[in-house]
Design a protein around this motif. Structure first.
Motif: not given
Length: 252
Positions: A31-35, A40-48, A65-72
């Motif tokens: 996902t794109d972390p800035s939309f 968006m990134m939760d600053q308190a938890t560090g999670k999207m 399915f399970e998923y491994d989430l990364n930002t791009l």
């Protein structure tokens, strides 16, 4: 004997369920972390967090399915899917004919469009023609950037930014005269960080639909579409929508 048989059967079923869970496929998702507020990134938890992240979690649970989430960065998402380096992406990705030639899309899950954002004291912009010759911030690789290049006679001052926060900062600092981007993101910014300093103007341009993007030939397409349909039918989609955007219009 019956009790022993039932006990053995129960153990077998439990083992089968555990084996199935252990074998659940893990998909590489980006996902794109800035939309904001889609992702968006939760600053308190560090999670999207965000609308797309809630949709993803529910679709994964229902599809199995399970998923491994990364930002791009958004500009790299379609190439990553095309190369097969990732399996799936949710990032407010507009379904277009050009993109459909290189990736697969789920059924649409969000209706959107493009909108103009200006500083609150700017009363000279009511529609796209008013932006001729102005400095306009938009996002690199986005449909809004392509729309401006195709529809403005003077497009030399269209400035693509790598992230939405960059173009909003440029608007408020006076580096650009307007921002042209996806309506939900523009509206969310104007009602939160940009409140009192920015405003949306003009109509909704180029009606768009967002889809979950998958690498071509993905075996998960039917499951994803079924999950989306079930979520809309049982009210789960509406609950997620109204959590992030308020009252859901009838068109969604």
């Amino acid at each position: 004997m019956k009790s022993k048989w039932l006990k053995t059967l129960g153990m077998g079923l439990a083992l089968s369920a555990a084996t199935t869970a252990a074998q659940a496929e893990t998909l590489k998702v980006v996902t794109d972390p800035s939309f904001v507020p889609f992702e968006m990134m939760d600053q308190a938890t560090g999670k999207m967090v965000g609308f797309d992240m809630d949709i993803l979690a529910e679709v994964a649970k229902r599809s199995g399915f399970e998923y491994d989430l990364n930002t791009l960065d958004f500009n790299g998402i379609i190439p990553a899917l095309q190369s097969g380096n990732v399996d799936m992406a949710l990032a407010g990705i507009t379904i277009t004919e050009a993109r459909e030639k290189i990736v697969d899309f789920s059924d649409p899950y969000y209706d959107s469009g493009l909108r103009i954002l200006v500083r609150a004291n700017n009363d000279g912009v009511d529609a796209l023609p008013d932006l001729e010759g102005a400095k306009i911030g938009t996002k690199i690789g986005s449909t809004s950037y392509n729309f401006l290049k195709d529809n403005l006679e003077q497009d030399d001052n269209v400035i693509p930014y790598p992230g939405s926060s960059d173009m909003y900062m440029a608007l408020m600092s006076g580096a650009v005269d307007a921002v042209f981007y996806d309506a939900p993101n523009v509206g969310y910014f104007s009602s939160t960080r940009g409140q009192g300093r920015t405003k949306t103007v003009g109509p909704l341009y180029e009606g768009q639909q967002y889809g979950i993007a998958l690498k071509q030939g993905s075996p998960w397409m039917d499951e994803v579409n079924a999950a989306l349909a079930d979520m809309k039918a049982d009210g789960t989609y509406k609950t997620i929508y109204e959590k992030w955007f308020g009252t859901m219009p009838n068109s969604q």
